[in-house]
Design a protein around this motif. Sequence first.
Motif, PDB file in Angstrom:
ATOM      1  N   LYS A  49      34.984  32.309  59.987  1.00 37.48           N
ATOM      2  CA  LYS A  49      36.307  31.708  60.181  1.00 37.48           C
ATOM      3  C   LYS A  49      36.987  31.557  58.826  1.00 37.48           C
ATOM      4  CE  LYS A  49      38.579  27.634  62.174  1.00 37.48           C
ATOM      5  NZ  LYS A  49      38.348  26.321  62.819  1.00 37.48           N
ATOM      6  N   GLU A  59      38.052  22.991  60.275  1.00 39.97           N
ATOM      7  CA  GLU A  59      36.673  22.716  60.687  1.00 39.97           C
ATOM      8  C   GLU A  59      35.902  24.019  60.898  1.00 39.97           C
ATOM      9  OE1 GLU A  59      34.209  20.297  64.167  1.00 39.97           O
ATOM     10  OE2 GLU A  59      36.404  20.168  64.058  1.00 39.97           O
ATOM     11  N   GLY A  60      34.797  24.162  60.189  1.00 40.00           N
ATOM     12  CA  GLY A  60      33.962  25.346  60.322  1.00 40.00           C
ATOM     13  C   GLY A  60      34.427  26.551  59.535  1.00 40.00           C
ATOM     14  N   ALA A  87      34.934  29.096  56.496  1.00 36.77           N
ATOM     15  CA  ALA A  87      34.119  29.479  55.346  1.00 36.77           C
ATOM     16  C   ALA A  87      34.912  29.418  54.051  1.00 36.77           C
ATOM     17  CB  ALA A  87      33.570  30.890  55.540  1.00 36.77           C
ATOM     18  N   TYR A 129      39.626  18.690  51.534  1.00 36.45           N
ATOM     19  CA  TYR A 129      38.520  19.550  51.953  1.00 36.45           C
ATOM     20  C   TYR A 129      37.813  20.121  50.721  1.00 36.45           C
ATOM     21  CZ  TYR A 129      41.591  19.248  56.003  1.00 36.45           C
ATOM     22  OH  TYR A 129      42.403  18.769  57.005  1.00 36.45           O
ATOM     23  N   LYS A 147      28.424  27.075  50.573  1.00 37.16           N
ATOM     24  CA  LYS A 147      28.685  28.105  51.601  1.00 37.16           C
ATOM     25  C   LYS A 147      27.690  29.254  51.510  1.00 37.16           C
ATOM     26  CE  LYS A 147      32.307  26.155  53.383  1.00 37.16           C
ATOM     27  NZ  LYS A 147      32.365  25.735  54.783  1.00 37.16           N
ATOM     28  N   VAL A 163      27.018  31.562  54.630  1.00 39.72           N
ATOM     29  CA  VAL A 163      28.108  32.248  55.336  1.00 39.72           C
ATOM     30  C   VAL A 163      27.678  33.647  55.743  1.00 39.72           C
ATOM     31  CG1 VAL A 163      30.367  33.268  55.069  1.00 39.72           C
ATOM     32  CG2 VAL A 163      29.952  30.961  54.246  1.00 39.72           C
TER      33      VAL A 163
END
Length: 200
Positions: free
Chosen positions: A21, A107-108, A110, A134, A197, A200
């Motif tokens: 995402k 939300e969610g 990458a 964020y 991350k 990912v």
Amino acid sequence: MPSGISDAERYLPPEVARSVKILVVGAFGVGKTTLIGAVSEIPPLSTEEVMTAASIGVDSLLGLASKRTTTVAMDFGRLTVGEDVALYLFGAPGQRRFWDLWEGLAEGAAGALVLVDTRRLEDSFEVFDQLERYPELPIVVAVNEFPDSPRYSVDSVRKALDLLPETPVITCDARERASSAGALSTLVEYALSFPTKASV
């Protein structure tokens, strides 16, 4: 769905093993809808609406004389990278009054591709303020080079936006598929190297 789209284009190939995402953000009118439309291998979903008199004095059209619509919820598209990774692209509205939508869209994710316009660089300051909510979200800044945009060095843009030294800054043309896909690939590579991350 347009009748000219084949099943092969509509559905993911079986080789695709991962989906990622990606958030596409930026100030009003920087080219988010254009970029997603340029790269999406499926007909993009767009929630653009015609601008009304209510936006007068609220949405600055400086440098955007031909703009008649604005995104009011999100844009969505899909791009397969390589043979086994599908990017799901979510474009977030740029105006402050729509920023409540960012929480769900982020939300969610990458990472976030942040489009900026050097003709209106100051419009991006609030976007970066919003992104500070964020801190775990890797970002890549892409300067969308409009035909009449002044050209500045990457270092000059980084300094003007007060970005961290490690934040990638690149240029792109949101109208061109290859250029836009290259910007997204840069983000994916950066997100993979980002400490939080790594999966990912």
